[in-house]
Design an enzyme around this catalytic site. Sequence first.
Site, mmCIF file in Angstrom:
data_model
loop_
_atom_site.group_PDB
_atom_site.id
_atom_site.type_symbol
_atom_site.label_atom_id
_atom_site.label_comp_id
_atom_site.label_asym_id
_atom_site.label_seq_id
_atom_site.Cartn_x
_atom_site.Cartn_y
_atom_site.Cartn_z
ATOM 1 C CB SER A 132 2.866 2.661 6.005
ATOM 2 O OG SER A 132 2.492 3.858 5.405
ATOM 3 C CG ASP B 106 -4.606 0.949 3.564
ATOM 4 O OD1 ASP B 106 -4.762 2.135 3.233
ATOM 5 O OD2 ASP B 106 -3.497 0.458 3.812
ATOM 6 C CG HIS C 273 -2.378 3.328 5.856
ATOM 7 N ND1 HIS C 273 -1.853 2.328 5.069
ATOM 8 C CD2 HIS C 273 -1.331 4.103 6.232
ATOM 9 C CE1 HIS C 273 -0.530 2.501 4.971
ATOM 10 N NE2 HIS C 273 -0.199 3.566 5.666
#
Lengths: 400, 230
Positions: A168, A334, A367
Amino acid sequence: MATQQELSETRQDSGVGIVQTRLATLFAPPNWLKLAGGGELGPIQVAYETYGALTPAKDNAIFICHALTGDAHAAGYYEDDDEKAKPGWWDDLIGPGRTLDTDKYYVICANVLGGCQGTTGPGSINPETNQSYRLGFPFITVGDIVEVHSALTKHLGIDQLLAVIGGSLGGMQVLEWATRFPDQLRGAICLASAAQLSAQGIAFNAVGRRAIKTDPEFKDGEYEVGAGPRYGLALARMIAHITYLSDQSIEMKFGRRLQDHDTFTYEMLPEVEFQVESYLHYQGKRFVERFDANSYLYLTRAMDYFDLLSQHGSLVNALGKTDARFLIASYDSDWLFTTTQSKEIVRALIECGKHVSFIELKSPFGHDSFLIEIEQLNKMITPFLEQAYSTCLAENKPAS
Amino acid sequence: MRAQHRYCMQDPSLEMTDRLLLEQIQPGSRVLDLGCGDGRLLARLREERGASVLGMEIDITQHHAAIARGVPVIQADLDEGLPDIPDGAFDYVVLSQTLQQVLHPKQLLEEMVRVAKKALVVVPNFGNWRIRLQVLKQGRAPVTEVLPYEWYNTPNLHLMSMHDFQDLMRLLGIEILQEIPIINHRAIEKAWLANLRAQHVLYVLQRPESPGKLQSSEHVSAGHSTPIPR
């Protein structure tokens, strides 16, 4: 109930055991950090943890970049942790015999610039005024964050990292690192990330910031320590948390199950009817206990601004200078950082002839998968690091 | 499970096929191997030919194995083409014992000559006499050493003879630079009655000067370094 001794024994046995956060002071004036948004900052305190031992050749260091609300505590427990305390956020990945094998590698994790968990950020005291910076803290970018972490590795005596790894916002730092300091890393592992935040990502960040700023307790960022926009920050976290999950993972975990009753109560004011509501409220509440609202504003903005494409003209320009080998992974569920975004990075790396591996991992967890699917990470990262390290050893072996 | 083995079949001619492919590739080239399996060929290319390599593989276990060899590998389904590979990014693209297993062989071949200067393709030859004889004698779908599957469990979707392959190249305007029949595990460059005898064939292909332009059959045979037996 476990006795204190039993507790500390299990903790010693699992992973890296008891750890400590350390502090380094960098960029002491006049060697200020020059910020991308203009202005200078210093001195900067950096909170970091290390696991494992650095070899005499200093060739086995791996730097972990944490995500938006992470911290330096990636593995192990603190001495004074209570019984319910959880270990560091990537504990399952780090330790003897684990993916980031601390018998082999020296693992470093540091809190980001602008954060609120030990590294200088808006909540820190400005030495010039003896007051908290609050919104007087300068604007920071992912580039500035990486500048500080790069300086930390030099402070630790390391010229080149075996790998930089992150998911991320952490993955963005990995890409930035490869762009900004192309010779400083041999491997780059970028999970569930992108070379630029999507418009959708910016949109969610905007809603989170609005929630914070419209809380009456926000007071233009001038709230006192211990007070602050609790409801706004919790709301920002609730929204963000939804983006980290997937349709499937919410369905699996909560479905439409009710929290306290077997049937609908037909009452408007209570906020918790469904289990998923209760969960989000809990997440929001917990978050407020550990995170600073101003930091949230700064870090989400840094994320919004991150854009290797426009900053360097193209991804090939950005990533073309490094000889690091890349491992890029996305997750099929995601929707915040999509496979398409990862493939964009992969495509650029192929175009400039770099060593790049890519995989779209299957996981229902959206995610958040990069924090959860440890076994999947192990299967690909372990051989990747082994190869990177053995190549490094072969290259550095003195000619016989 | 079919998907498990799909792009990396066990093959008695593997070692020989690998060597043949290695010989075709100029040292220092940039090579893409489609359906690279555990990266065996690419690791050799890198070590013996100083090639800069990339593999594509769908199976996750093979993918991990390639990473363990230090071979960079992209997980991808060849049935979706090569959308992540930029035009002309490679000197060679290799497709060994896989073309017959993909859903859209024509599109994949076009993609191959788009991404690389030369394409090396190894395919089983359905024109082989054993296959012809089996079909003729038994009136059944053939099962041979080269095609060791029953009709209902075969990964091979598109079977072709040498003539069929040549026809497709003509249609696509792709130039066949070399055609090397493999007969009883040996490469025989100028084989007599090749389409009858070869079990496999290695083709060296090159994209046309102006892509997409259909070329006449005379033009195709005019440019050959080795004549194609028909």
